[in-house]
Design a protein around this motif. Structure first.
Motif, PDB file in Angstrom:
ATOM      1  N   LYS A  46      37.632  50.222  34.260  1.00 17.93           N
ATOM      2  CA  LYS A  46      38.614  50.888  33.862  1.00 17.93           C
ATOM      3  C   LYS A  46      40.468  50.263  33.898  1.00 17.93           C
ATOM      4  O   LYS A  46      40.830  49.925  32.901  1.00 17.93           O
ATOM      5  CB  LYS A  46      38.794  52.776  33.685  1.00 17.93           C
ATOM      6  N   PHE A  47      40.456  49.533  36.019  1.00 17.66           N
ATOM      7  CA  PHE A  47      41.043  48.518  35.385  1.00 17.66           C
ATOM      8  C   PHE A  47      41.815  48.482  37.242  1.00 17.66           C
ATOM      9  O   PHE A  47      40.482  48.506  36.997  1.00 17.66           O
ATOM     10  CB  PHE A  47      42.624  49.695  35.880  1.00 17.66           C
ATOM     11  N   SER A  48      42.535  46.685  36.702  1.00 20.15           N
ATOM     12  CA  SER A  48      42.281  45.994  38.293  1.00 20.15           C
ATOM     13  C   SER A  48      43.140  46.353  39.069  1.00 20.15           C
ATOM     14  O   SER A  48      44.654  47.080  38.333  1.00 20.15           O
ATOM     15  CB  SER A  48      42.368  44.899  37.505  1.00 20.15           C
ATOM     16  N   LEU A  49      43.228  45.934  40.001  1.00 16.61           N
ATOM     17  CA  LEU A  49      44.701  46.036  41.134  1.00 16.61           C
ATOM     18  C   LEU A  49      45.402  44.953  40.870  1.00 16.61           C
ATOM     19  O   LEU A  49      46.756  44.726  41.182  1.00 16.61           O
ATOM     20  CB  LEU A  49      43.507  45.617  42.790  1.00 16.61           C
ATOM     21  N   PHE A  50      44.757  43.918  40.749  1.00 21.75           N
ATOM     22  CA  PHE A  50      45.143  42.287  40.250  1.00 21.75           C
ATOM     23  C   PHE A  50      44.294  41.757  39.608  1.00 21.75           C
ATOM     24  O   PHE A  50      42.937  41.463  39.228  1.00 21.75           O
ATOM     25  CB  PHE A  50      45.411  41.243  41.723  1.00 21.75           C
ATOM     26  N   LYS A  51      45.366  41.141  38.183  1.00 20.22           N
ATOM     27  CA  LYS A  51      44.592  40.007  37.657  1.00 20.22           C
ATOM     28  C   LYS A  51      45.432  38.713  36.560  1.00 20.22           C
ATOM     29  O   LYS A  51      46.290  39.256  36.547  1.00 20.22           O
ATOM     30  CB  LYS A  51      43.727  40.654  36.552  1.00 20.22           C
ATOM     31  N   LYS A  52      45.003  37.942  36.552  1.00 19.89           N
ATOM     32  CA  LYS A  52      44.864  36.853  36.345  1.00 19.89           C
ATOM     33  C   LYS A  52      44.588  35.382  35.283  1.00 19.89           C
ATOM     34  O   LYS A  52      43.851  35.299  35.734  1.00 19.89           O
ATOM     35  CB  LYS A  52      46.384  36.080  37.585  1.00 19.89           C
ATOM     36  N   LYS A  53      45.029  35.535  33.766  1.00 23.00           N
ATOM     37  CA  LYS A  53      44.567  35.099  33.171  1.00 23.00           C
ATOM     38  C   LYS A  53      44.783  33.369  33.489  1.00 23.00           C
ATOM     39  O   LYS A  53      46.460  32.608  33.090  1.00 23.00           O
ATOM     40  CB  LYS A  53      44.506  34.920  31.860  1.00 23.00           C
ATOM     41  N   ILE A  54      43.599  32.447  33.884  1.00 25.49           N
ATOM     42  CA  ILE A  54      43.724  31.179  34.069  1.00 25.49           C
ATOM     43  C   ILE A  54      42.900  30.079  33.318  1.00 25.49           C
ATOM     44  O   ILE A  54      42.325  30.270  33.220  1.00 25.49           O
ATOM     45  CB  ILE A  54      43.933  30.505  35.399  1.00 25.49           C
ATOM     46  N   GLY A  55      43.417  29.242  32.314  1.00 21.49           N
ATOM     47  CA  GLY A  55      42.843  28.761  31.283  1.00 21.49           C
ATOM     48  C   GLY A  55      41.604  29.625  30.458  1.00 21.49           C
ATOM     49  O   GLY A  55      42.921  30.632  30.027  1.00 21.49           O
ATOM     50  N   GLU A  56      40.780  29.852  30.886  1.00 20.28           N
ATOM     51  CA  GLU A  56      39.732  30.572  29.494  1.00 20.28           C
ATOM     52  C   GLU A  56      39.555  31.603  30.810  1.00 20.28           C
ATOM     53  O   GLU A  56      38.353  33.003  30.176  1.00 20.28           O
ATOM     54  CB  GLU A  56      38.846  30.154  28.817  1.00 20.28           C
ATOM     55  N   THR A  57      39.781  31.829  31.540  1.00 21.66           N
ATOM     56  CA  THR A  57      38.787  32.582  32.753  1.00 21.66           C
ATOM     57  C   THR A  57      39.742  33.256  33.323  1.00 21.66           C
ATOM     58  O   THR A  57      40.958  33.300  33.704  1.00 21.66           O
ATOM     59  CB  THR A  57      38.326  31.748  34.212  1.00 21.66           C
ATOM     60  N   VAL A  58      39.713  34.601  34.009  1.00 19.59           N
ATOM     61  CA  VAL A  58      40.280  36.184  33.818  1.00 19.59           C
ATOM     62  C   VAL A  58      40.275  36.185  35.200  1.00 19.59           C
ATOM     63  O   VAL A  58      39.152  36.236  35.477  1.00 19.59           O
ATOM     64  CB  VAL A  58      40.774  37.286  33.568  1.00 19.59           C
ATOM     65  N   TYR A  59      40.989  35.819  36.615  1.00 12.40           N
ATOM     66  CA  TYR A  59      40.891  36.244  37.988  1.00 12.40           C
ATOM     67  C   TYR A  59      40.999  37.640  38.344  1.00 12.40           C
ATOM     68  O   TYR A  59      42.567  37.609  38.100  1.00 12.40           O
ATOM     69  CB  TYR A  59      41.476  34.376  38.583  1.00 12.40           C
ATOM     70  N   GLY A  60      40.579  38.398  39.430  1.00 12.36           N
ATOM     71  CA  GLY A  60      40.902  39.375  39.607  1.00 12.36           C
ATOM     72  C   GLY A  60      40.335  39.897  40.091  1.00 12.36           C
ATOM     73  O   GLY A  60      39.671  39.224  41.278  1.00 12.36           O
TER      74      GLY A  60
END
Length: 448
Positions: A46-60
């Motif tokens: 449902k949700f993330s504490l943190f996420k950031k998209k770099i290139g084609e990948t979402v890191y979270g």
């Protein structure tokens, strides 16, 4: 504060292991030009504490601390993205890659876990070496003071030689050897005897409770911890860390010898000789009708026992090159011991399932005070354990994917997407059931 320190170490260790495990999948996926849509520490339902998209990948970072994952395009995984799988395969998707590349991607996480465990053990051997009580140095045998050891057929003075035919090297490793073993050899009064370890030994061990202490001890001196308030010797000149060395002039080396003499002098006034630092004193005391002095038994660390001449410890230092084989040997023993325990867990008659624990059990093995050595020792163990668990042929784990890929490489027939979806669901249900059982065990033990 103690719980906070344990929890902090557990979260740090778990986070490190998860990130590196998933990195083991991520790197070969990228090398084989496979798209990685997500790289997550913990689960993000449902949700993330943190996420950031770099290139084609979402890191979270997710909010459910039950693991982590990488979402690789075109792969049946815990995301259960059936919409994507219904579309024609794309060149960058996992399902479009050759079987050997898919196999490497799936084995990457397990490979990292094993390599990390070995690396940490090598570094620990190099930095700290080993210090332990060799079993062969327990020359006067063991002290049997509990029902569990008696039920095993052990007696005070027995020298434990082997477990399952293997010579026991470290005395503090005996408990684990008995947990994993089926039979043992002892020397008693010059005779070598072979005994069977009861099949339900682990069940008996668990029923003692976590505060029962070890079930095996070397023979120990009679060290006074304190004098109880209702003791007949409350006014005697007895202090903490006093060591009883004689009773009525008879030399005493171990507590069991002292207890034998006290039983002979029930309800009598006697004289005991105690060692206090460098001083020796004779003190008149009263023995109760139960053969007691009304004092609590203390225990000295092995380093103090070594100074007093009771036991000689092994103290081994390793150069870096010497630490490599020592670390590899430690890693292999950790893995094989864990495999033996897992085998017993799946045998209900052993009662080993009672010891299966979840996050509380794992968190509790971390020390209440920060110790870099302990932290890395536990992390190395967890890394190897995580690597082995992920190799199990359960569809929701890496091992399940590996089995299906190997089947394809051997037969030339690729399992259908629907079959893989159903297998993933079954595997996920099995894992959830195991997770609930393990953590349920933790909760039950807390209330018990």
């Amino acid at each position: 504060m103690e719980i906070l320190i344990k929890a902090s170490q557990f979260i740090l260790s778990l986070s490190l292991l998860i990130v590196l495990h998933e990195l083991g999948h991520f790197i070969p996926a990228k090398l084989f030009k496979t798209r990685v849509e997500k790289f997550y520490l913990f689960f993000d339902y449902k949700f993330s504490l943190f996420k950031k998209k770099i290139g084609e990948t979402v890191y979270g970072i997710g909010w459910i601390p039950l693991g982590g994952y990488v979402k690789i395009s075109g792969m049946i995984d815990e995301s259960m993205d059936t919409e994507q799988m219904a579309l024609p395969p794309k060149p960058w998707e996992f399902r479009s890659k050759p079987a050997w590349q898919r196999l490497i991607i799936m084995l990457g996480g397990v490979f990292v876990n094993f390599v990390l465990g070995v690396f940490i053990y090598i570094c620990l051997m190099w930095a700290y070496g080993e210090r332990y009580l060799p079993n062969e140095n327990v020359k006067d045998g063991i002290w049997v003071e509990n029902e569990l050891a008696e039920n095993l057929g052990l007696q005070t003075g027995d020298k434990i030689l082997t477990v399952d035919g293997q010579k026991v090297k470290k005395f503090n490793g005996l408990s684990l050897e008995f947990i994993n073993g089926n039979k043992y050899e002892i020397e008693r009064n010059g005779q070598v005897l072979e005994q069977q370890i009861p099949e339900d030994f682990i069940s008996q061990l668990m029923d003692r409770g976590k505060d029962a202490g070890a079930f095996l001890y070397p023979r120990l001196p009679f060290v006074i911890s304190n004098v109880s308030e209702n003791s007949p010797n409350i006014n005697a000149d007895l202090k903490k860390r006093d060591i009883v060395t004689a009773i009525n002039g008879k030399v005493i080396k171990y507590f069991d010898e002292a207890q034998t003499e006290l039983n002979k002098n029930k309800n009598k006034d006697i004289t005991i000789t105690i060692k206090r630092g460098n001083e020796t004193k004779e003190i008149p005391v009263k023995v109760t009708e139960e053969g007691k002095l009304g004092v609590a038994l203390g225990q000295l660390p092995y380093t103090d026992l070594e100074k007093l001449g009771y036991y000689e410890l092994a103290d081994i230092e390793y150069s870096f090159t010497e630490a490599i084989p020592a670390g590899l040997k430690k890693s292999w023993k950790t893995l094989t011991d864990y495999m033996k325990q897992l085998k017993k867990i799946f045998n209900p008659s052993t009662g080993a399932y009672k010891g299966l624990g979840g996050f509380i059990s794992i968190g509790s093995i971390f020390p209440a005070e920060w110790s870099a050595q302990s932290f890395w020792e536990i992390t190395a163990f967890l890394s190897i354990m995580l690597g082995f668990m992920n190799l199990l042929p359960i569809p929701a784990l890496d091992g399940g994917h590996v089995v299906f890929t190997l089947w394809e490489m051997i037969t030339g027939k690729k399992p259908g997407d629907k079959f893989l979806e159903y297998a993933q669901v079954v595997g996920f249900v099995l894992l959830i059931a195991l997770l609930l059982f393990a953590n349920g065990n933790d909760i039950f033990r807390l209330f018990k």
